[in-house]
Design a protein around this motif. Sequence first.
Motif, PDB file in Angstrom:
ATOM      1  N   ALA A 466      33.024  22.187  41.774  1.00  0.00           N
ATOM      2  CA  ALA A 466      33.853  22.744  42.850  1.00  0.00           C
ATOM      3  C   ALA A 466      33.977  21.768  44.008  1.00  0.00           C
ATOM      4  N   VAL A 467      32.882  21.108  44.345  1.00  0.00           N
ATOM      5  CA  VAL A 467      32.938  20.088  45.405  1.00  0.00           C
ATOM      6  C   VAL A 467      33.926  18.988  45.022  1.00  0.00           C
ATOM      7  N   GLY A 468      33.893  18.581  43.754  1.00  0.00           N
ATOM      8  CA  GLY A 468      34.837  17.569  43.292  1.00  0.00           C
ATOM      9  C   GLY A 468      36.273  18.043  43.406  1.00  0.00           C
ATOM     10  N   ALA A 469      36.545  19.309  43.018  1.00  0.00           N
ATOM     11  CA  ALA A 469      37.903  19.836  43.086  1.00  0.00           C
ATOM     12  C   ALA A 469      38.415  19.902  44.516  1.00  0.00           C
ATOM     13  N   VAL A 470      37.558  20.322  45.431  1.00  0.00           N
ATOM     14  CA  VAL A 470      37.967  20.425  46.834  1.00  0.00           C
ATOM     15  C   VAL A 470      38.137  19.034  47.447  1.00  0.00           C
ATOM     16  N   TYR A 471      37.182  18.156  47.190  1.00  0.00           N
ATOM     17  CA  TYR A 471      37.261  16.807  47.760  1.00  0.00           C
ATOM     18  C   TYR A 471      38.523  16.086  47.304  1.00  0.00           C
ATOM     19  N   LEU A 472      38.810  16.148  46.009  1.00  0.00           N
ATOM     20  CA  LEU A 472      40.006  15.485  45.495  1.00  0.00           C
ATOM     21  C   LEU A 472      41.277  16.133  46.031  1.00  0.00           C
ATOM     22  N   GLY A 473      41.180  17.397  46.413  1.00  0.00           N
ATOM     23  CA  GLY A 473      42.352  18.075  46.947  1.00  0.00           C
ATOM     24  C   GLY A 473      42.640  17.756  48.398  1.00  0.00           C
ATOM     25  N   VAL A 474      41.591  17.563  49.199  1.00  0.00           N
ATOM     26  CA  VAL A 474      41.794  17.343  50.635  1.00  0.00           C
ATOM     27  C   VAL A 474      41.673  15.882  51.035  1.00  0.00           C
ATOM     28  N   SER A 475      41.045  15.066  50.199  1.00  0.00           N
ATOM     29  CA  SER A 475      40.858  13.657  50.569  1.00  0.00           C
ATOM     30  C   SER A 475      41.032  12.735  49.370  1.00  0.00           C
ATOM     31  N   PRO A 476      42.240  12.673  48.804  1.00  0.00           N
ATOM     32  CA  PRO A 476      42.464  11.802  47.643  1.00  0.00           C
ATOM     33  C   PRO A 476      42.695  10.338  48.013  1.00  0.00           C
ATOM     34  N   SER A 477      42.799  10.050  49.314  1.00  0.00           N
ATOM     35  CA  SER A 477      43.164   8.691  49.746  1.00  0.00           C
ATOM     36  C   SER A 477      42.246   7.599  49.211  1.00  0.00           C
ATOM     37  N   PRO A 478      40.906   7.781  49.237  1.00  0.00           N
ATOM     38  CA  PRO A 478      40.054   6.706  48.711  1.00  0.00           C
ATOM     39  C   PRO A 478      40.345   6.367  47.252  1.00  0.00           C
ATOM     40  N   LEU A 479      40.629   7.364  46.450  1.00  0.00           N
ATOM     41  CA  LEU A 479      40.922   7.098  45.043  1.00  0.00           C
ATOM     42  C   LEU A 479      42.280   6.441  44.881  1.00  0.00           C
ATOM     43  N   LEU A 480      43.253   6.895  45.655  1.00  0.00           N
ATOM     44  CA  LEU A 480      44.579   6.284  45.583  1.00  0.00           C
ATOM     45  C   LEU A 480      44.546   4.838  46.066  1.00  0.00           C
ATOM     46  N   GLU A 481      43.725   4.570  47.071  1.00  0.00           N
ATOM     47  CA  GLU A 481      43.593   3.202  47.557  1.00  0.00           C
ATOM     48  C   GLU A 481      42.936   2.318  46.507  1.00  0.00           C
ATOM     49  N   LEU A 482      42.022   2.903  45.760  1.00  0.00           N
ATOM     50  CA  LEU A 482      41.315   2.154  44.720  1.00  0.00           C
ATOM     51  C   LEU A 482      42.264   1.680  43.624  1.00  0.00           C
ATOM     52  N   VAL A 483      43.252   2.496  43.286  1.00  0.00           N
ATOM     53  CA  VAL A 483      44.164   2.140  42.195  1.00  0.00           C
ATOM     54  C   VAL A 483      45.441   1.473  42.695  1.00  0.00           C
ATOM     55  N   LYS A 484      45.610   1.377  43.989  1.00  0.00           N
ATOM     56  CA  LYS A 484      46.857   0.839  44.546  1.00  0.00           C
ATOM     57  C   LYS A 484      47.144  -0.571  44.045  1.00  0.00           C
ATOM     58  N   GLY A 485      46.145  -1.466  44.126  1.00  0.00           N
ATOM     59  CA  GLY A 485      46.343  -2.846  43.685  1.00  0.00           C
ATOM     60  C   GLY A 485      46.608  -2.949  42.191  1.00  0.00           C
ATOM     61  N   PRO A 486      45.745  -2.362  41.336  1.00  0.00           N
ATOM     62  CA  PRO A 486      46.005  -2.428  39.889  1.00  0.00           C
ATOM     63  C   PRO A 486      47.349  -1.821  39.488  1.00  0.00           C
ATOM     64  N   VAL A 487      47.735  -0.739  40.134  1.00  0.00           N
ATOM     65  CA  VAL A 487      49.028  -0.131  39.811  1.00  0.00           C
ATOM     66  C   VAL A 487      50.180  -1.068  40.173  1.00  0.00           C
ATOM     67  N   ALA A 488      50.081  -1.705  41.324  1.00  0.00           N
ATOM     68  CA  ALA A 488      51.119  -2.662  41.726  1.00  0.00           C
ATOM     69  C   ALA A 488      51.238  -3.805  40.724  1.00  0.00           C
ATOM     70  N   LEU A 489      50.096  -4.285  40.228  1.00  0.00           N
ATOM     71  CA  LEU A 489      50.125  -5.359  39.230  1.00  0.00           C
ATOM     72  C   LEU A 489      50.732  -4.875  37.924  1.00  0.00           C
ATOM     73  N   LEU A 490      50.399  -3.664  37.507  1.00  0.00           N
ATOM     74  CA  LEU A 490      50.936  -3.138  36.259  1.00  0.00           C
ATOM     75  C   LEU A 490      52.441  -2.930  36.344  1.00  0.00           C
ATOM     76  N   VAL A 491      52.891  -2.325  37.397  1.00  0.00           N
ATOM     77  CA  VAL A 491      54.324  -2.035  37.550  1.00  0.00           C
ATOM     78  C   VAL A 491      55.116  -3.329  37.657  1.00  0.00           C
ATOM     79  N   GLY A 492      54.474  -4.382  38.170  1.00  0.00           N
ATOM     80  CA  GLY A 492      55.143  -5.665  38.305  1.00  0.00           C
ATOM     81  C   GLY A 492      55.170  -6.499  37.060  1.00  0.00           C
ATOM     82  N   VAL A 493      54.462  -6.041  35.976  1.00  0.00           N
ATOM     83  CA  VAL A 493      54.445  -6.801  34.730  1.00  0.00           C
ATOM     84  C   VAL A 493      55.826  -6.830  34.129  1.00  0.00           C
ATOM     85  N   LYS A 494      56.266  -7.991  33.783  1.00  0.00           N
ATOM     86  CA  LYS A 494      57.601  -8.154  33.165  1.00  0.00           C
ATOM     87  C   LYS A 494      57.478  -8.342  31.671  1.00  0.00           C
TER      88      LYS A 494
END
Length: 494
Positions: A466-494
């Motif tokens: 339950a703590v995980g469900a609430v935390y991910l619901g109200v504060s997802p920014s740290p996780l999104l920041e963690l994947v921001k760089g890898p996602v940018a590299l993946l989307v940029g793959v030609k």
Amino acid sequence: MISHHLLTLLVFLPSLGALLILAVRKSDALARLVALGFAVAELVLSGYFFTLDTVHTLYPAPAGFFQYENVHWIDFFGIRYTLGMDGISLLMVALTAFITVIGVGVSWQGIKERVPLHFALLLLMESGILGVFLALDLFLFYLFWEVMLIPMFFLIGIWGHGRRIYSAVKFFLYTFLGSLLMLVAIITIFLMHGAQSGTYSFALVDLIGTKVPYDVGLWLFAAFLLAFAIKFPLFPLHTWLPDAHTDAPTAGSVILASLLLKTGAYGLVRFGYPLFPDAARAFTPLIYAAAVFGISYGAWIAFAQKDMKRLVAYSSVSHMGFVALGIAAWSPIALSGAILQMVNHGVTTGALFALVGMLDERTHSREIDTYGGVWGKVPALSFFFLLFCMASAGLPGLNNFVGEFLVLIGTFKVAPLPAGFAFLGMVLTLVYTVRLVQEILFGKERKPLVMHDLSLREGGILAVLAVGAVYLGVSPSPLLELVKGPVALLVGVK
């Protein structure tokens, strides 16, 4: 030197625990303690990687990877032992370690026969799943991909219920036969790369640069997509899932929903799209269609179920459709949402399967018609049941809402029509969720049931989820920041 081989330790520490359990197999109590100890140690080790803010590797790492191991293995065939961790794989590793602890917890009292073997298989499966999330050599990836199937096959076949042998064999055949075509595709691109470069290699970083004719790329991507779509599972390749969930023990259902389904999505993100970007774009309409139809179909069929386990199983088909939708959009927002939703679904659906298992232990029934008025009998269990049902339905403030919202927003920018149909599917999700909550918790009592509320162990398991469900619901920014760089590299793959 150990600090430079932490990924190897991460992958094989659970296997070491499994071997130790088998060595003390005459003591059920000791087997449980060893399994819990190694599962918690693995969780702590995975948490350590969140503290790293610089690259820690002895080897030149591909862009975006902060942990990397690349050593000789079978040089004659161009096979190397290559593991790597970026933000995406770190999230999947942490989810794997977390859910394995939950799996050990829900099995603590429920498994009474062949206890050491059960917990050993749980840890062996953890090693296989971790290998899938960390392997960057396609041969090594395929090896882990197949290895992780074996423990689940035995978990369903030995400790399952109902038609457990049928369900175990069906699960294995679907996933194994689908993977054979992927193996053919891996060997094909390996040979093409060797012919073009003069160097034969299974390394992802090498194979990404291989020039693949468009028509050949379509066939190769189709083979990868088939293997990954079965594991998702995407409609119409989902038929193994309800049977496997229904007949699996509680820990098997939790790990199957929370982890094994994610390996298909992860494989598509890590290997399918980067290796064959042109073919992936050609298949995008098909993936959109499968995702959108799966969202609505899974929710509609879930509404018709009378067995709670089958209902939650079909809900997984629906929720994983959002992950497929975000991957198909292949934009930074949608892909980030899909990755976050993989974590969200792992937490929420794992909790629902754990709750169904707890109810089954009390009443020996998973039939919805057995229940009614549960809120007045077991208020603590009912509270968690309501919380995770609302999270599954996408209630704002809880975890699923954020992932699905990002997927819909990101997809709408590139493909408004699939995003619109997917939104309608969310309405169906609310319908079957409200029906489940009403009939189980607040409906009229159908049969006199004597039930006890949560034990300390059960309450602890659900509270952590339950703590995980609430935390991910109200504060997802740290996780999104963690994947921001890898996602940018993946989307940029030609």
